[in-house]
Design an enzyme around this catalytic site. Structure first.
Site, short mmCIF file in Angstrom:
data_model
loop_
_atom_site.label_atom_id
_atom_site.label_comp_id
_atom_site.label_asym_id
_atom_site.label_seq_id
_atom_site.Cartn_x
_atom_site.Cartn_y
_atom_site.Cartn_z
N SER A 152 3.65 5.60 -13.33
CA SER A 152 3.29 6.94 -13.19
C SER A 152 4.45 7.45 -13.93
O SER A 152 5.56 6.85 -14.29
CB SER A 152 3.29 7.69 -11.58
OG SER A 152 4.68 7.78 -11.23
N TYR A 165 10.84 6.80 -3.70
CA TYR A 165 9.64 6.77 -4.67
C TYR A 165 10.29 6.86 -6.21
O TYR A 165 9.88 5.94 -7.05
CB TYR A 165 8.73 7.93 -4.58
CG TYR A 165 7.67 8.18 -5.45
CD1 TYR A 165 6.45 7.54 -5.36
CD2 TYR A 165 7.80 8.83 -6.77
CE1 TYR A 165 5.51 7.59 -6.32
CE2 TYR A 165 7.01 8.89 -7.79
CZ TYR A 165 5.58 8.13 -7.68
OH TYR A 165 4.58 8.52 -8.45
N ALA A 167 13.09 5.78 -6.91
CA ALA A 167 14.02 4.57 -7.23
C ALA A 167 13.09 3.29 -7.52
O ALA A 167 13.54 2.38 -8.36
CB ALA A 167 14.70 4.22 -6.04
N SER A 168 11.94 3.49 -7.09
CA SER A 168 11.17 2.25 -7.36
C SER A 168 10.32 2.36 -8.57
O SER A 168 10.09 1.38 -9.19
CB SER A 168 10.01 2.32 -6.05
OG SER A 168 9.20 3.49 -6.23
N LYS A 169 10.11 3.67 -8.90
CA LYS A 169 9.49 3.84 -10.23
C LYS A 169 10.56 3.44 -11.18
O LYS A 169 10.03 3.04 -12.34
CB LYS A 169 8.80 5.03 -10.39
CG LYS A 169 7.80 5.37 -9.30
CD LYS A 169 6.43 4.46 -9.49
CE LYS A 169 5.56 4.71 -8.45
NZ LYS A 169 4.39 3.96 -8.54
#
Length: 334
Positions: A152, A165, A167-169
């Protein structure tokens, strides 16, 4: 020559085994159906067994050579390794692995319970690492394979009030870059990243919400099939990354040129929206367990972003991007 510059002739996916995580609804279901149209052998993974069976039936009707469902929670490394092992035992090979399972938690950082943030990272980041760790031994044994990460635009553009979110991406983007470096010795093993804009899926309806306000995606939203088509194209012609949707291109460029300005404007826009949005109860959404509803591809957001509006937005965004670039160049010259 960079292995990603090689152009492969488009061919049928018949005889190719494709594993897709998060396939029980939304973008994952759209990706599964698109691979089915190409005639692939499909192994569909997700937490919702009944929803997966629906997708298997649709894929078999759409043209898949065959399709099977394996209930899998990507936060469980052992379960993901079993998914890869089972896929290989069924079909004798794994050609494409699509990491797609993901969740969202909205709310200020301090208002979001730490266990929710932990689970977002476990799903969105560690879930993808689990997938890669499980499938790469098979790719290496075959000397070929394509790992596709659906990341994304959040991998390039930070989302205030969704810090876990983001941080994860951002972490996924770094993971892919590092992994590509390790895999240079295998010229036929690819790591491909997809960066779609906002999609019309049920995802945001399933999100954990600690804002106390009704959530909806920022327009324009795009048909998930646009992403699905792009991912199938990566299976034919691997590239390190592809951006899907003009808004994604604009956000990526704007943050590159003006990181502080774009980030702060986004925060202000979100804060302004949350002040006027309808009140809703706080919820963990689907963070810890799947919800029963929302197994379809679409979330019903397209009515807020008709094609004519998307075209107008695209023109405005491209104009804004050009203006930002010129301003950046002017500042450098001065």
């Amino acid at each position: 020559m960079n292995k990603y510059t090689n152009t492969k002739d488009k061919q049928s996916m018949k005889g190719k085994t494709v594993v897709i995580t998060g396939a029980s609804g939304g973008a994952g279901r759209a990706i599964a159906v698109e691979f089915a149209r190409a005639g692939a052998q499909l192994v569909l993974a997700g937490r919702r067994s009944m929803a997966l069976e629906e997708v298997v039936e649709e894929c078999n009707e759409t043209g898949a050579e065959s399709a099977v469902a394996i209930t899998t929670d990507v936060t469980d490394a052992a379960a993901v390794h079993l998914l890869a092992k089972t896929a290989f035992e069924i079909y004798g090979r794994i050609d494409v692995w699509v990491n797609n399972a993901g969740i969202l938690a909205a709310g200020s950082f301090t208002d979001t319970p730490i266990e929710v943030l932990d689970q977002v990272i476990k799903t969105n980041l560690m879930g993808y690492l689990h997938g890669a760790h499980a499938v790469l031994p098979y790719f290496i044994g075959q000397q070929r394979g394509i790992l596709i990460n659906n990341i994304s635009i959040g991998g390039w553009f930070p989302v205030p009030y969704a810090t876990g979110y983001s941080a994860s991406k951002f972490g996924l983007r770094g993971f892919s870059e590092a992994l590509r470096g390790e895999l240079t010795k295998w010229p036929e093993i690819y790591v491909c990243d997809a960066f779609p804009a906002f999609l019309d899926t049920p995802g945001i309806r399933h999100a954990a919400n600690f804002t106390g306000r009704y959530l909806k995606p920022a327009p324009p939203v795009y048909d998930p099939r646009k992403l699905a088509v792009a991912i199938v194209k990566l299976a034919y012609n691997p590239k390190p990354s592809v951006t899907i949707g003009s808004i994604a291109t604009f956000l990526r460029l704007s943050h590159f040129l003006f990181p502080a300005l774009s980030r702060n404007i986004t925060a202000k826009v979100i804060e302004s929206y949350l002040k006027v949005a309808d009140h809703v109860p706080l919820t963990n959404g689907n963070v810890f367990r799947p919800l029963k509803n929302g197994s379809g591809v679409y979330g019903g957001w397209s009515r807020f972003s008709p094609p004519s509006r998307r075209k107008t937005t695209t023109v405005l965004l491209l104009t804004s991007a050009a203006a930002l670039f010129l301003l950046k160049m002017t500042r450098r010259q001065n």
